[in-house]
Scaffold this motif. Structure first.
Motif, PDB file in Angstrom:
ATOM      1  N   THR A  30      -4.674  -8.581  -3.192  1.00  0.00           N
ATOM      2  CA  THR A  30      -5.970  -9.246  -3.017  1.00  0.00           C
ATOM      3  C   THR A  30      -6.042 -10.633  -3.641  1.00  0.00           C
ATOM      4  N   VAL A  76      -5.481   5.983  -3.499  1.00  0.00           N
ATOM      5  CA  VAL A  76      -5.675   4.574  -3.148  1.00  0.00           C
ATOM      6  C   VAL A  76      -5.388   4.353  -1.675  1.00  0.00           C
ATOM      7  N   LYS A  77      -4.383   5.040  -1.173  1.00  0.00           N
ATOM      8  CA  LYS A  77      -4.025   4.904   0.235  1.00  0.00           C
ATOM      9  C   LYS A  77      -5.090   5.505   1.146  1.00  0.00           C
ATOM     10  N   GLU A  90     -11.168   0.970  -5.014  1.00  0.00           N
ATOM     11  CA  GLU A  90     -12.500   0.967  -5.614  1.00  0.00           C
ATOM     12  C   GLU A  90     -13.052   2.373  -5.780  1.00  0.00           C
ATOM     13  N   VAL A 115       0.835  -1.200   0.000  1.00  0.00           N
ATOM     14  CA  VAL A 115       0.000   0.000   0.000  1.00  0.00           C
ATOM     15  C   VAL A 115       0.872   1.253   0.000  1.00  0.00           C
ATOM     16  N   GLY A 159      -9.082   4.220  -1.010  1.00  0.00           N
ATOM     17  CA  GLY A 159      -9.189   2.854  -1.510  1.00  0.00           C
ATOM     18  C   GLY A 159      -9.248   2.773  -3.026  1.00  0.00           C
ATOM     19  N   TRP A 178      -2.686  -4.042  -6.494  1.00  0.00           N
ATOM     20  CA  TRP A 178      -3.975  -4.524  -5.982  1.00  0.00           C
ATOM     21  C   TRP A 178      -4.120  -6.027  -6.214  1.00  0.00           C
TER      22      TRP A 178
END
Length: 504
Positions: free
Chosen positions: A324, A446-447, A452, A128, A450, A320
């Motif tokens: 994931t 993103v950090k 999405e 991350v 997120g 990602w």
């Protein structure tokens, strides 16, 4: 170049054949397509390499095999006086346990994790954090290209397209060698930024050269669709090529292969394009006049928003997937394969089709499809579920790019003068803006919010911008603008004349 011609001899059969080839528009189109292909192979082959390579630099003692995604921490059941765990049942009914007279809850004890689980969670945190660093590196090329374009465009008006095109090859060749032997973040950042200057020279000169050689609007659309197909093929081959070579040969291997291919393209340019100073006959429109044209700005904006989504995915999607899905290196590269294949199909299909159905409509539909695909991508749980949304994303971006690139040349023809360096500098700025803003924002966003929500936000931008394409349905020509201005002046004179008569 005169030395080469003297060695070959203009009166020989080969010399006559060479002269015929130099006059061929198709050969020029092929050279431009090859230049765009190699530039974008270098651009995208680093996508599966850089995140893993930077992580290996920071953690040299960790195994190179990608770990599985971090497990969801579960709370172990404490022992009880009855010997039953928290999930033990009697007769099908769950037994409620009490510890020291209080119901057991996760707050009154500290869960324990195995060393393996702790290592996986720490890897998750490191990945991350790495989003920001990778985003900066990927964005650096676009930022430098963004700054170089306003200089390259007007320069082509003074010296022609062939010298900047050849200069782009030289810079790209040097950048590729630095990538091959660079072993630190700072060196790789320099290589990525240097590539931006070479890309600016190649793309602006290449598109301007095609617009000049193909003055007919329909032929120009077909030619630019083919050239963008070369770009798409580079994007198509780059990630799996880089991931495969890095996995099975080593980091330097893909860049050494690219440098050899770039050298061949440079020799072809030297032989066929004969780099030299060629001044433009027509007076070029000023860069300011083109930037102030609202129709050119709308077309350029469509290119920016269309490419912003894939630009965000390039640095963040591999990380990602590692986080994931526990994806391997080759899987991270292959994930972009559907987008690249469909982009190749979309650019070649909508080069001629966009002219028939209306380029504004093709771009409008493309922006809407991009938005829907970006919303679907984060819902994938394995690499197979990424195939359809990534394919739709690539196809839709191809719709927008292959429609708006020839549209920029068309707008210059009808609203300014037929000199194309500056307008394709603006088009390349629009392309780079998406690839600069996207990766630069992706790390921080993103950090903070997120993966999405980042893609959802970009999808909304595409939905909101799509209606702007109606402006390009029937753009006014230069003569219509003059007529409108003259009409307004006549109306003012008529009203002034009436007022003077009333005063008398």
């Amino acid at each position: 170049m005169k030395i080469i011609d003297d060695l070959i001899g203009a009166d020989t059969k080969f010399g006559a054949l060479l002269q015929t080839c130099r006059e061929s528009r198709r050969l020029v189109l092929f050279i431009v397509a090859i230049a765009l292909l190699l530039d974008n192979m270098l651009l995208t082959s680093v996508v599966p390499i850089i995140p893993e390579f930077l992580y290996s630099i920071r953690h040299p003692n960790e195994s190179s095999t990608t770990l599985a995604p971090p497990p969801v921490a579960t709370t172990p059941s404490p022992p009880s006086a009855s010997g039953l765990g928290a999930n033990d049942t009697e007769g099908g009914n769950t037994t409620l346990l009490f510890i020291a007279g209080s119901p057991f809850t996760p707050t009154n004890f500290t869960p324990t994790l195995s060393p393996e689980e702790e290592r996986r969670l720490q890897r998750h945190k490191d990945l991350v954090e790495e989003n920001m660093e990778v985003g900066v590196m990927f964005a650096s090329k676009a930022f430098v290209q963004l700054m170089a374009n306003p200089f390259v465009g007007p320069l082509t008006h003074k010296i022609g397209y062939s010298i900047p095109m050849f200069t782009g090859f030289i810079i790209m060749f040097l950048s590729t060698l630095i990538f091959a032997f660079g072993r630190s973040f700072s060196v790789l950042l320099i290589a990525r930024a240097l590539q931006g200057i070479g890309s600016s020279c190649s793309s602006v000169s290449g598109m301007g050269m095609l617009a000049e050689r193909y003055p007919d609007d329909k032929e120009r659309g077909n030619a630019m669709g083919f050239a963008l197909g070369g770009l798409a093929l580079g994007v198509l081959i780059g990630p799996p090529f880089g991931g495969f070579m890095y996995e099975f040969v080593g980091k330097s291997a893909p860049f050494l292969v690219l440098s050899a291919l770039a050298l061949g393209d440079g020799l072809l340019q030297l032989l066929m394009l004969q780099p030299g100073v060629v001044k433009q006959e027509a007076d070029p429109p000023s860069l300011k006049a083109l930037i102030m044209d609202p129709y050119i700005c709308v077309a350029a904006g469509a290119i920016t928003f269309a490419n912003m989504g894939i630009a965000v995915l390039e640095p963040s999607l591999p990380i990602w997937m590692m986080d994931t899905m526990g994806a391997d290196r080759w899987e991270q590269g292959v994930a972009f394969l559907p987008a690249s294949i469909s982009y190749l199909i979309g650019t070649n299909l909508f080069g001629p089709l966009g002219h028939r159905m209306g380029r504004w409509l093709a771009a409008l539909l493309g922006l809407i499809i991009i938005g829907f695909c970006l919303i679907v991508i984060p819902r994938a749980r394995d690499i197979k579920q990424l195939i359809l949304p990534n394919a739709g994303l690539g196809f839709a971006i191809g719709m927008v790019d292959s429609s708006m690139m020839p549209e920029l040349g068309f707008l210059v023809d009808i609203r300014h003068s037929a000199v194309y360096g500056s307008v394709y500098a603006i088009g390349d700025v629009a392309f780079c803006l998406g690839y600069a803003v996207g990766p630069a924002m992706s790390g921080t966003l993103v950090k903070s919010i997120g993966f999405e929500w980042v893609l959802f936000g970009i999808a909304m931008l595409n939905f909101l911008y799509a209606p702007m394409m109606f402006m390009l349905k029937n753009p006014p020509t230069k003569d219509e603008n003059k007529s409108l201005i003259l009409g307004e002046k006549s109306s003012v004179r008529y009203v002034t004349y009436q007022n003077e008569e009333e005063d008398e």
